[in-house]
Design an enzyme around this catalytic site. Structure first.
Site, PDB file in Angstrom:
ATOM      1  N   SER A  14     -32.572 -16.195  12.031  1.00  0.00           N
ATOM      2  CA  SER A  14     -33.990 -16.395  12.345  1.00  0.00           C
ATOM      3  C   SER A  14     -34.329 -15.646  13.631  1.00  0.00           C
ATOM      4  CB  SER A  14     -34.290 -17.870  12.595  1.00  0.00           C
ATOM      5  OG  SER A  14     -33.947 -18.638  11.483  1.00  0.00           O
ATOM      6  N   ARG A  62     -33.171 -25.584  19.465  1.00  0.00           N
ATOM      7  CA  ARG A  62     -32.680 -24.238  19.845  1.00  0.00           C
ATOM      8  C   ARG A  62     -32.726 -24.029  21.366  1.00  0.00           C
ATOM      9  NH1 ARG A  62     -31.899 -24.675  15.000  1.00  0.00           N
ATOM     10  NH2 ARG A  62     -32.011 -22.991  13.474  1.00  0.00           N
ATOM     11  N   GLU A  92     -36.341 -16.327  18.985  1.00  0.00           N
ATOM     12  CA  GLU A  92     -35.169 -17.172  19.162  1.00  0.00           C
ATOM     13  C   GLU A  92     -33.998 -16.306  19.637  1.00  0.00           C
ATOM     14  OE1 GLU A  92     -31.862 -18.395  16.755  1.00  0.00           O
ATOM     15  OE2 GLU A  92     -33.351 -19.600  15.675  1.00  0.00           O
TER      16      GLU A  92
END
Ligand code: EPU
Length: 339
Positions: free
Chosen positions: A239, A165, A335
């Site tokens: 998420s 990520r 995130e």
């Protein structure tokens, strides 16, 4: 090209937060983007580029020129080896539309990334990943306009600095470039990735006899729809936290206290732990606090049931971080981009 002043961003973020942008405009080509960047009102403000708005949480009004990426178009070039095809997509294409395009043309490599919200241009920024595959596995290069110079420059895979990520565009290149196209190298002869347990289970349940790109894509869509809330119905940004990577020594201590803790080795010394499990153990799963809360089927996803303020979601995120830290000694990091 229209530039709107004091415009609502509600329709442009999947969390459905009603923040106001100083300026809002769309661009459908590199030329239109350059023109916008030369506008004096746009020049006077910081720039925020939005694709699908699927990875942001607005906690205040946005004192910036918000530019909506609508650069479309997909082209294919056959590789000389006859086994691969380069697919170049405009950065404003919806990611899942690109996946559907590759299925139609029987090109393999991104079928496991089906149904990820957002645009093609946003995909490399956080190296999107799901069900055993990451963007970097098929990524070749991207083109991006450098805001300071108006020049279009190319980045190869190495220059993008991909990690979990992560990419250079979240670090040293942050805010300096606007991705205009992305090129992937896809297969004509496929190797299917069914390493993620849930895919194999779903294929078995669906009694799929012969593997195909479409069968995998359908299995992934089925899993995602069963676990993750549809942003068109319940505001969310997927998420909210990254899965933390912790030292093996800490994992072993935690395992003795919590024998059920899941973990996946990353290096011989470190283990990745699902943040969803940690959050669930702290009692947050399914929690509803007024208009916002934690999703009932996936504790990693924070939701806006309608009308929540971005700050309420942010406060909840920080309460979750605190309780996971207190219980497990693990620091979760968001995130989602909190703006
Ligand atoms: N789990 C729980 N409770 C929960 C959620 C998860 O205990 O509420 C545990 C379970 O043990 C489960 C494990 O976590 O077996 C893994 O769960 P899941 O397969 O749902 O994956 P994840 O680690 O929660 C990651 C990605 C997702 C991606 C899935 C599938 C991150 C931050 N998230 O989630 O990506 O779809 O794997 O590959 O890495 C996104 O980035 O927005 C996203 C949805």
């Amino acid at each position: 090209m229209t530039i709107h002043k004091e415009a609502s961003l509600r329709a442009y973020n999947t969390f459905g937060i009603d923040a106001t942008a100083s300026l809002l405009a769309e661009f459908a080509s590199v030329e239109e983007l350059r023109e916008l960047l030369q506008n004096t009102e746009v020049q006077a403000l910081p720039k925020l580029i939005l694709g699908g708005g699927s990875n942001v949480l607005f906690t205040q009004d946005v004192e910036a020129a918000v530019l909506l990426n609508r650069i479309k178009g997909v082209i294919q070039t056959e590789e000389p080896d006859g086994k691969h095809v380069l697919v170049t997509s405009g950065s404003g294409e919806t990611w899942h539309d690109l996946v559907l395009y590759t299925l139609e043309h029987d090109l393999g490599g991104i079928e496991n990334l089906s149904l990820i919200p957002g645009t093609v241009g946003a995909a490399p920024l956080q190296n999107i990943g799901a069900y055993g595959v990451e963007l970097k596995d098929t990524f070749v290069s991207l083109e991006a306009l450098e805001i300071a110079t108006g020049e279009v420059v190319s980045f190869n895979k190495e220059q993008c600095g991909f990690g979990y990520r992560e990419s250079v565009f979240k670090k040293e290149a942050k805010g300096k470039y606007i991705v205009t196209s992305v090129t992937l190298r896809l297969t004509k002869e496929h190797t299917f990735n069914t390493s993620y347990g849930a895919i194999q289970d779903t294929l078995n349940q669906q009694e799929v006899k012969e593997l195909s790109l479409k069968a995998i894509s359908e299995a992934v869509c089925h899993i995602r729809r069963s676990k993750l809330p549809d942003p068109a119905k319940i505001g969310n940004a997927g998420s909210f936290f990254k899965n933390p990577e912790i030292p093996l020594a800490l994992f072993e201590i935690l395992k003795s206290q919590y024998p059920g803790i899941p973990g996946y080795p990353v290096t011989p010394e470190s283990v990745k732990v699902p943040a969803g499990w940690l959050i669930e153990q702290c009692g947050w799963k399914g929690k509803v606090l007024g208009q916002h809360g934690v999703h009932k089927d996936q504790a990693l996803v924070l939701v806006n049931y309608g009308g929540a303020a971005g700050n309420d979601v942010k406060t909840l995120a920080y309460e979750i971080i605190k309780s996971v830290d207190e219980k497990f000694g693990i620091a979760l990091t968001p995130e989602v981009n909190i703006i």
